[in-house]
Design an enzyme around this catalytic site. Structure first.
Site, PDB file in Angstrom:
ATOM      1  CB  SER A 130      -0.901   0.018   1.240  1.00 28.05           C
ATOM      2  OG  SER A 130      -1.819  -1.043   1.208  1.00 28.05           O
ATOM      3  NE  ARG A 153      -3.158   4.146   0.817  1.00 24.71           N
ATOM      4  CZ  ARG A 153      -2.841   3.870   2.076  1.00 24.71           C
ATOM      5  NH1 ARG A 153      -2.887   4.823   2.967  1.00 24.71           N
ATOM      6  NH2 ARG A 153      -2.475   2.656   2.429  1.00 24.71           N
ATOM      7  CE1 TYR A 196      -7.396   0.097   4.265  1.00 26.33           C
ATOM      8  CE2 TYR A 196      -6.252   1.877   3.127  1.00 26.33           C
ATOM      9  CZ  TYR A 196      -6.805   0.608   3.122  1.00 26.33           C
ATOM     10  OH  TYR A 196      -6.758  -0.145   1.985  1.00 26.33           O
ATOM     11  CB  CYS A 212      -5.540   7.877  28.706  1.00 27.16           C
ATOM     12  SG  CYS A 212      -4.552   7.950  30.213  1.00 27.16           S
ATOM     13  CD  GLU A 213      -2.256   4.360  25.114  1.00 28.32           C
ATOM     14  OE1 GLU A 213      -1.002   4.382  25.038  1.00 28.32           O
ATOM     15  OE2 GLU A 213      -2.902   3.458  25.685  1.00 28.32           O
TER      16      GLU A 213
END
Length: 467
Positions: free
Chosen positions: A238, A321, A423, A393-394
């Site tokens: 891709s 895409r 995506y 929370c990351e």
């Protein structure tokens, strides 16, 4: 802090530097047109898509929101259909799929590639012609195969000997003959992220040409009266920008195609070269247009077939895409702006928005690059290198790693990120129990809901712990 500078701290010696390809704009309000859908414009700093001003869209539909430009989607679908007029063009539904998009595809004359029972269900609900569907997947369930055979799906792309055995039994039980293509791995690794390169040997997809498994799979399918052998299928990855990888893969797959004719005595009528055509997410990307791709890929196949002395099979491709990616952007509301001191006196500006990795996981998963623009007003402030982050929370919850935004971006502003059609919604999640955003279609100055925003009731519907 870095030494002072007339245009502000971010321009001083020792200031934060972005990637080498990212150039500081002379005007951070300007729209970089190649990154956006064809109807995107800016007037007095306000971004409009499909004739709809994004501040108005957000007032009506809230944020974050995916904004789908119908005219752009249709134009890109037609561009592939017309450029590859002698091919079958299958839209890769995994990029983004819903009943509205399926209807557009049918109206524009494209075929459809699905890779799960859920995607097939969407196509069925939209009334898409089943004979124009290809069904992918490395581990299709028995029920998925049963459904595909019962519905009369045009071709099933088999991926293992277990699947061939399973599909043969399903077709026999129903007295049906099912069209089959064989997914092969050509040993070509596209110039892309490791997780989205799909034709090198060490991965889960397909039958290896080098090991002989691909030829053996052809024999097994050919010997099953319930299966109609259509041809070979190859997909090398891709976000690919040139045809060099296709050239190597096509050479190897066509050599196998010729071997099948010589050793098994079968002239397979079709061949699928896959998809993976890239788009411009940032100014570092330079994708080929469909006409150029069609010319180059057709020449490759013609040359190899002449060299092998074989007839050219009917070709197909699978763009996803390249059709939907640029047709959609995501609009966010800015919640906080924070300057964070780094080593050496450098400061990074963090702009936090009301979405993040739950609506676009690609930056965290693939280290993907995106762009962004201030969408709600014009600014006279000089550009500042900024990082756009989400609310989850990351620490890795990053939407855009590096972008020059006006230095006065503040809470309440709207930011828009282009190229989010592929995506993003299809890989969206409820991480931190976030509600997935809506997809809002725009056309001729009007909005229409393609996928509605999730509600709190949706979020709790599957939680049966409390009656």
């Amino acid at each position: 802090m870095p030494t002072s500078h007339p245009s502000g701290w971010a321009h001083a010696d020792g200031a934060l530097r972005g990637p080498s390809w990212l150039r500081e704009p002379s005007d951070p309000n300007e729209l970089v047109a190649p990154l956006w859908s064809q109807t995107a414009t800016k007037t007095d700093g306000v971004l409009s898509v499909g004739g709809v001003a994004l501040p108005e869209l957000v007032r009506e539909h809230g944020s974050p929101a995916y904004v789908l430009d119908e005219a752009d989607f249709r134009a890109r679908a037609r561009a592939f259909r017309d450029a590859f007029s002698s091919y079958d063009v299958y839209y890769a539904g995994k990029a983004f799929l819903c009943t509205t998009v399926v209807r557009w595809l049918a109206e524009e004359g494209l075929s459809l590639d699905v890779c799960s029972g859920g995607e097939l269900l969407v196509a069925e609900r939209a009334g898409f012609p089943m004979e124009r569907i290809g069904f992918h997947g490395n581990n299709k369930s028995l029920r998925e195969l049963e459904r595909a055979v019962e519905l009369g799906v045009g071709r099933i792309i088999v991926d293992s000997f277990d699947e061939i055995e399973r599909l043969t039994a399903v077709a026999r039980e129903r007295g049906r003959t099912t069209g089959v293509m064989i997914r092969v791995t050509a040993g070509v690794e596209a110039h892309t992220h490791e997780y989205i390169a799909t034709a090198h040997e060490d991965q889960k997809f397909g039958f290896s040409i080098a090991s002989g498994d691909a030829l053996r799979a052809v024999r097994v399918v050919h010997e099953a009266p319930e299966l109609q052998l259509l041809g070979l299928h190859s997909h090398i990855g891709s976000q690919i920008f040139d045809t060099s990888g296709f050239e190597v893969a096509a050479r190897r797959v066509l050599a196998l195609h010729a071997t099948v004719g010589e050793e098994i005595g079968v002239e397979m009528p079709e061949m699928d070269l896959g998809g993976g055509f890239g788009i411009a997410y940032t100014t570092q990307d330079d994708p080929s247009d469909p006409a150029q791709l069609a010319t180059e890929m057709t020449k490759i196949v013609e040359h190899e077939c002449r060299a092998l002395g074989i007839a050219e099979p009917r070709l197909s491709i699978e763009p996803g895409r390249a059709i939907v990616g640029p047709a959609m952007c995501t609009v966010y509301d800015v919640g906080t702006v924070k300057q964070v001191a780094l080593d050496g006196g450098v400061v990074r500006t963090y702009v936090s928005v009301d979405g993040g990795m739950s609506d676009n996981i690609r930056t965290a998963l693939y280290d993907a690059d995106y762009s962004a623009t201030l969408a709600s007003r014009a600014s006279a402030s000089p550009p500042v290198l900024s990082r756009i982050v989400g609310k989850h929370c990351e620490a890795g919850d990053i939407v855009v790693k590096d972008e020059f935004l006006p230095g006065d971006v503040r809470p309440g502003d709207l930011l828009a990120v282009p190229g989010t059609g592929a995506y993003c919604r299809s890989m969206a999640s409820n991480y931190n129990h976030a509600l997935r955003p809506p997809v809002i279609g725009v056309r001729d100055g009007k909005t229409f809901t393609v996928l509605r925003r999730e509600t709190e009731a949706d979020l709790l519907a599957s939680d049966v712990g409390v009656s």
